[in-house]
Design an enzyme around this catalytic site. Structure first.
Site, PDB file in Angstrom:
ATOM      1  N   ASP A   1       2.204   9.684 -13.634  1.00 17.83           N
ATOM      2  CA  ASP A   1       1.969  10.070 -15.026  1.00 17.83           C
ATOM      3  C   ASP A   1       0.897  11.152 -15.141  1.00 17.83           C
ATOM      4  O   ASP A   1       0.496  11.516 -16.256  1.00 17.83           O
ATOM      5  CB  ASP A   1       1.531   8.839 -15.828  1.00 17.83           C
ATOM      6  CG  ASP A   1       0.321   8.146 -15.198  1.00 17.83           C
ATOM      7  OD1 ASP A   1       0.489   7.574 -14.106  1.00 17.83           O
ATOM      8  OD2 ASP A   1      -0.774   8.188 -15.785  1.00 17.83           O
TER       9      ASP A   1
ATOM     10  N   TYR B   1      -9.199   0.009 -16.314  1.00 17.51           N
ATOM     11  CA  TYR B   1     -10.188   0.697 -15.499  1.00 17.51           C
ATOM     12  C   TYR B   1     -11.598   0.524 -16.047  1.00 17.51           C
ATOM     13  O   TYR B   1     -11.823   0.702 -17.240  1.00 17.51           O
ATOM     14  CB  TYR B   1      -9.865   2.190 -15.429  1.00 17.51           C
ATOM     15  CG  TYR B   1      -8.697   2.516 -14.538  1.00 17.51           C
ATOM     16  CD1 TYR B   1      -8.881   2.692 -13.170  1.00 17.51           C
ATOM     17  CD2 TYR B   1      -7.414   2.660 -15.054  1.00 17.51           C
ATOM     18  CE1 TYR B   1      -7.816   2.993 -12.341  1.00 17.51           C
ATOM     19  CE2 TYR B   1      -6.348   2.957 -14.236  1.00 17.51           C
ATOM     20  CZ  TYR B   1      -6.552   3.130 -12.880  1.00 17.51           C
ATOM     21  OH  TYR B   1      -5.497   3.414 -12.063  1.00 17.51           O
TER      22      TYR B   1
ATOM     23  N   LYS C   1      -3.182  -3.641 -13.418  1.00 20.37           N
ATOM     24  CA  LYS C   1      -3.549  -2.696 -12.358  1.00 20.37           C
ATOM     25  C   LYS C   1      -5.026  -2.362 -12.511  1.00 20.37           C
ATOM     26  O   LYS C   1      -5.493  -2.047 -13.604  1.00 20.37           O
ATOM     27  CB  LYS C   1      -2.721  -1.419 -12.483  1.00 20.37           C
ATOM     28  CG  LYS C   1      -3.193  -0.269 -11.597  1.00 20.37           C
ATOM     29  CD  LYS C   1      -2.429   1.005 -11.927  1.00 20.37           C
ATOM     30  CE  LYS C   1      -3.005   2.186 -11.149  1.00 20.37           C
ATOM     31  NZ  LYS C   1      -2.347   3.466 -11.492  1.00 20.37           N
TER      32      LYS C   1
END
Length: 266
Positions: free
Chosen positions: A24, A142, A173
């Site tokens: 992406d 993140y 993730k």
């Protein structure tokens, strides 16, 4: 009874594990090395053990032919040209992804950035849409922003991954903490599967494969490696090696030896 979500999860994983290339980056960084022709990379790796790719909706529309790999449509974006590069906004929705033939969707959330509240709102909204349509959600969580001193701090990573799970993600993730024991604790404290990001381009193949092996031993469900695969001189060979570790549960040393032999024969 099997649900639509179960069927779609099965398309982006194998034996419940994931070997995925996130691609992406084109919106964030432009056509960087390795992603000049995204579709070429997809077809190059689809028979090497890759279970899924993460791509933007425009790339799906531009594919010249179908692929056997699971498709995850990325719904959020920002650019490196922006004065607010950490602020991810929505550029699509779950219904759009379904119409394009996607098997799942993903969003990117930066925890610790000043724009965190807006991104958490996006995460919750997309999670609800995924529940409505029975579509799996992969949340890229993140530790990134003004309030994050060490993004690999196990307590911070545990908090960030837990946010994704509690907001309704099916798969989270995030970054690998750097050592097996601390990451094992992160995995145990997250109620949904965790897959690790590859981070910056690694210096050696051994570094990539060892990180994958350690993360899997700690309880991760797979890897989502971007630059470490698409900027590699032989992406399909590396994908095969990752598949052997993630899906076949092969020993790191054995995989590294076989990988080296394949490279020499190239």
């Amino acid at each position: 009874m099997v649900s639509g979500r179960d069927i779609r999860l099965n398309r982006i994983t194998k034996k419940g594990k994931m070997v995925c290339i996130p691609m992406d980056h084109g919106i964030t960084n432009g056509p960087i090395k390795g992603l000049e022709h995204t579709s070429d990379l997809i077809y190059q790796c689809e028979d090497s053990g890759l279970t899924a790719v993460i791509i933007n909706k425009g790339i799906i529309k531009s594919l010249p032919k179908t692929t056997s790999i699971g498709l995850i449509t990325h719904l959020s974006a920002s650019t490196s040209l922006s004065p607010y590069p950490n602020k991810k906004v929505l550029i699509g929705n779950v219904a759009d992804a379904i119409r394009l033939g996607s098997d799942a969707v993903s969003v990117h959330i930066n925890i610790g950035a000043k724009e965190e509240p807006e991104m958490l709102e996006i995460l919750g909204m997309v999670s609800d849409e995924c529940d409505e349509w029975n579509v799996p959600l992969l949340a890229m969580m993140y530790p990134r922003g003004e309030n994050i001193k060490n993004p690999y701090d196990p307590e911070i990573v545990a908090h960030v991954t837990r946010i994704g799970a509690e907001a309704g993600a099916d798969i989270v993730k995030s970054v690998y903490t750097g050592d097996l024991d601390s990451f094992r604790t992160v995995v145990k404290r997250c109620p949904v599967p965790i897959v690790i990001a590859g981070g910056p381009k690694s210096k050696t193949d051994a570094d990539i494969l060892e990180m994958c092996s350690n993360a899997m031993e700690a309880g991760a469900r797979g890897v989502t490696f971007g630059r470490n695969i698409f900027q590699h001189d032989n992406p399909s060979s590396l994908v095969k090696a990752l598949y052997e570790i993630v899906i076949d549960k092969k020993n790191y040393s054995e995989v590294m030896k076989n990988f080296g032999q394949r490279k020499r024969k190239k």
